[in-house]
Scaffold this motif. Structure first.
Motif, PDB file in Angstrom:
ATOM      1  N   TYR A 165     -55.477 -97.083   7.954  1.00 13.12           N
ATOM      2  CA  TYR A 165     -55.329 -96.762   6.536  1.00 13.12           C
ATOM      3  C   TYR A 165     -56.001 -95.425   6.204  1.00 13.12           C
ATOM      4  O   TYR A 165     -55.501 -94.671   5.351  1.00 13.12           O
ATOM      5  CB  TYR A 165     -55.899 -97.877   5.665  1.00 13.12           C
ATOM      6  CG  TYR A 165     -54.858 -98.861   5.204  1.00 13.12           C
ATOM      7  CD1 TYR A 165     -53.804 -98.453   4.374  1.00 13.12           C
ATOM      8  CD2 TYR A 165     -54.906-100.195   5.574  1.00 13.12           C
ATOM      9  CE1 TYR A 165     -52.844 -99.349   3.951  1.00 13.12           C
ATOM     10  CE2 TYR A 165     -53.947-101.099   5.156  1.00 13.12           C
ATOM     11  CZ  TYR A 165     -52.914-100.669   4.340  1.00 13.12           C
ATOM     12  OH  TYR A 165     -51.954-101.558   3.919  1.00 13.12           O
ATOM     13  N   TRP A 177     -50.579-101.761   0.132  1.00 13.76           N
ATOM     14  CA  TRP A 177     -51.725-102.379   0.801  1.00 13.76           C
ATOM     15  C   TRP A 177     -51.353-103.738   1.360  1.00 13.76           C
ATOM     16  O   TRP A 177     -50.920-104.629   0.635  1.00 13.76           O
ATOM     17  CB  TRP A 177     -52.904-102.527  -0.152  1.00 13.76           C
ATOM     18  CG  TRP A 177     -54.151-102.913   0.586  1.00 13.76           C
ATOM     19  CD1 TRP A 177     -54.649-104.167   0.751  1.00 13.76           C
ATOM     20  CD2 TRP A 177     -55.014-102.032   1.292  1.00 13.76           C
ATOM     21  NE1 TRP A 177     -55.787-104.119   1.521  1.00 13.76           N
ATOM     22  CE2 TRP A 177     -56.037-102.815   1.865  1.00 13.76           C
ATOM     23  CE3 TRP A 177     -55.035-100.647   1.486  1.00 13.76           C
ATOM     24  CZ2 TRP A 177     -57.061-102.263   2.636  1.00 13.76           C
ATOM     25  CZ3 TRP A 177     -56.060-100.100   2.256  1.00 13.76           C
ATOM     26  CH2 TRP A 177     -57.053-100.912   2.811  1.00 13.76           C
ATOM     27  N   THR A 198     -56.668 -97.346  -3.158  1.00 14.82           N
ATOM     28  CA  THR A 198     -56.510 -97.312  -1.706  1.00 14.82           C
ATOM     29  C   THR A 198     -57.824 -96.968  -1.027  1.00 14.82           C
ATOM     30  O   THR A 198     -58.240 -97.636  -0.071  1.00 14.82           O
ATOM     31  CB  THR A 198     -55.421 -96.295  -1.311  1.00 14.82           C
ATOM     32  OG1 THR A 198     -54.188 -96.636  -1.952  1.00 14.82           O
ATOM     33  CG2 THR A 198     -55.214 -96.274   0.191  1.00 14.82           C
ATOM     34  N   ASN A 201     -60.304 -99.834  -1.235  1.00 16.26           N
ATOM     35  CA  ASN A 201     -59.981-100.909  -0.293  1.00 16.26           C
ATOM     36  C   ASN A 201     -60.411-100.547   1.127  1.00 16.26           C
ATOM     37  O   ASN A 201     -60.899-101.398   1.885  1.00 16.26           O
ATOM     38  CB  ASN A 201     -58.481-101.205  -0.318  1.00 16.26           C
ATOM     39  CG  ASN A 201     -58.063-102.019  -1.524  1.00 16.26           C
ATOM     40  OD1 ASN A 201     -58.897-102.451  -2.322  1.00 16.26           O
ATOM     41  ND2 ASN A 201     -56.772-102.230  -1.687  1.00 16.26           N
TER      42      ASN A 201
END
Length: 606
Positions: A165, A177, A198, A201
């Motif tokens: 990621y 996600w 993002t 996370n």
């Protein structure tokens, strides 16, 4: 995304149960899973088979030196990412850089994927993420394993997810996600998150991994390459620094359009606190290093060898996250290591004079003063004398030791037989990762990809301090000079203001991390249009009397790139493949696609 569900599921299981020779930790092959009809229950029936599933997940990690012709192993069509920075001018006719140079890149280029700098579906990123979640969801069922070890294995899988990621975030911004494995019955309909969601996370995953990873591996000889806490903490520092930088963290988006209005390509405001978070993350790792030891820059007192060993040699604890892709490289013409051919003779690794000029003198001073005059002992008629040792270990320069003799990169010399010799066409040759390009140095060598090295943490810490304090402090200087002192280079000039120190840091990062894919991300996170549009140079070295004659040094202009006159900020982030956008699961495009494709893309993203 119903059209893609079968592809995702098939890809996941096609890779899950293959053997693990490609990863190969240390000097021993790991046990193979059973052949025949393999099921989830079989794999998670004992710890040996379960571990094998995790090792295979490691095999999806990025290894960014060209190895073969598949999409993951063939970066930019046998080219390198430095080719689209100011460090390298590629002369590889069929390489991916040529598409960028000519302005031919558009979103449609991403449908094939093998010629671009990163591909949304072909880099093994989504495969690795889903395989890691499948492991996390099933490892608890393995009998006779301690809870502590289960937590550690899960933490390794989480960090693998975070790495994938992290790479995609730096190329695309906000992402769909995935927080579980995908099954054929799932309605896979994931929207893009905002850029900030993002990043948050990613940091959450890294923090979860940090809590359960060991600081030190039990046996570095056997397990070097496995995830540990220092690597996780380093990745956190890298990502928070990237997020704090102006590409995402600014008063205005880098480009107007749907993705920006939905905050998928920036955070929506400029938040100084993000620099504080970046500083604190780097400092947390530095403090742990001082307390626990183990990880350090290679520093035996031999500057050139120490620098080379630091990025290249396995097991020396400078590389915080090493990635293995096969135990040894192949022969020069081997199908397992195309970097040798592309860098050695085809013209992909042609360093620019602009890059050479970034390296200071050994005494620490720049080679030119503010007025463009030679300074600090620099002699334009002997330009490679008494320079930063990293210059010689990154770039093959005329007169340096090479293949047991002296390198001849003057026109007509053994390394540049004529002015069009592609491997040395800019007047410089490959050195980093290439070394001498022979069996005694690099061919069939034991190597890895240095995904993240400790010096990056030191320089990131100094950068964050400079941005928070409005200028460098003594501590900021300390950590830049720590990196310099390892290679025997004098200290950075005192009295710099914030802007001057920032420029010095970016040059320092270029000198330290050439060919390690740091420069591209430094340029885009600071929105450095000036470095994409400047004239790039090479060097023609001529000898009036042939070998041993008087040399003259003539700076030349390299072919002009499309970007020089037609630059647009849209280049900072990659486009998504239109084939993927057309599946209508919320993948808002980052830029305009060729209008003739009839795609549902916002045309403001141009």
């Amino acid at each position: 995304m119903k059209n893609s569900k079968n592809y995702i599921w098939m890809a996941l299981f096609a890779c899950l149960f293959m053997a693990c020779e490609e990863v190969k930790f240390g000097d021993e092959f790991l046990a193979k899973p059973p052949s025949g009809d393999v099921t989830i229950d079989t794999v998670y029936s004992n710890i040996v088979y379960a571990e094998q599933a995790l090792w295979n997940t490691y095999a999806t990690l990025p290894y960014r030196i060209n190895r073969n012709w598949n999409a993951k192993g063939n970066v930019m069509g046998m080219d390198i990412m430095e080719s689209i920075t100011d460090l390298v001018q590629s002369h590889l006719a069929w390489g991916g850089a040529a598409k960028y140079y000519g302005g031919q890149y558009d979103a449609g280029s991403e449908n094939s994927g093998t010629w671009t700098k990163y591909h949304f579906t072909q880099e093994d990123s989504w495969t690795g993420i889903r395989k890691a979640y499948l492991f996390i969801e099933n490892i608890d069922g393995v009998p006779d394993v301690s809870e502590d070890y289960i937590r550690r294995l899960k933490a390794e899988a989480k960090l693998i997810i975070a790495i994938h990621y992290s790479d995609m975030f730096r190329h695309y911004g906000g992402l769909p996600w995935i927080d579980s494995s995908v099954s054929p019955s799932d309605d896979f309909n994931k929207q893009r998150l905002t850029a900030k969601e993002t990043l948050d996370n990613i940091i959450d995953l890294i923090d979860e991994a940090i809590a359960d990873l060991p600081w030190e591996l039990e046996s570095n000889d056997n397990w070097e390459g496995r995830m540990h806490r220092a690597g996780a903490m380093g990745l956190k520092a890298r990502m928070l620094l990237f997020g704090a930088s102006p590409l995402f963290n600014d008063d205005v988006p880098y480009l107007a359009g749907d993705a920006s209005s939905q905050k998928m390509t920036w955070f929506g405001e400029k938040d100084p606190q993000l620099w504080v978070e970046a500083r604190d993350a780097a400092k947390a790792l530095i403090d742990e290093l001082q307390l626990r030891g183990v990880y350090s820059m290679v520093n035996t007192g031999n500057p050139r060898q120490d620098f080379q060993d630091g990025y290249y040699k396995r097991g020396l604890h400078e590389v915080l996250i090493p990635v293995h892709a096969g135990y040894k490289t192949g022969d020069y013409w081997s199908q397992n290591y195309y970097f040798y051919q592309s860098a050695g003779g085809y013209g992909t690794n042609c360093w620019t004079q602009n890059y050479v000029d970034m390296f200071p003198m050994k005494n620490g001073g720049a080679i030119y003063d503010a007025n463009g005059n030679p300074a600090n002992g620099y002699d334009p008629n002997d330009p490679y004398k008494d320079r930063d040792p990293r210059l010689y270990e990154t770039i093959l320069t005329n007169g340096d030791e090479y293949l047991g003799r002296t390198a001849e990169i003057w026109i007509g010399g053994r390394e540049r037989k004529n002015v069009t010799s592609k491997g040395r066409i800019t007047g410089y040759g490959a050195r980093k990762f290439w070394l001498d390009g022979d069996a005694s140095t690099s061919v069939k060598s034991i190597t890895h990809w240095p995904y993240l090295r400790l010096p990056e943490i030191y320089l990131s810490y100094a950068e964050a301090i400079n941005e928070i304090e409005g200028g460098p402090t003594a501590e900021a200087y300390e950590y830049v000079n720590k990196v310099r002192s390892r290679v025997g280079v004098g200290v950075l000039e005192e009295g710099l203001n914030q802007q001057e120190f920032r420029e010095a840091l970016l040059r320092e990062r270029a000198c330290e991390f050439g060919l390690e894919e740091v420069r591209w991300f430094d340029l885009i996170r600071w929105k450095r249009e000036q470095d994409f549009t400047k004239t790039l140079h090479g060097m023609d070295i001529k000898s009036g009397d042939g070998a041993g004659g008087q040399l003259t040094y003539n700076v030349t202009d390299q072919p002009e790139r499309f970007w020089k006159k037609e630059w647009s900020p849209k280049w900072y982030l990659s486009a998504f493949p239109p084939d993927e956008v057309n599946k209508d699961y919320g993948l808002v495009q980052n830029r305009l696609v060729n209008k003739i494709s009839n795609l549902k893309i916002n045309e403001n993203e141009s």
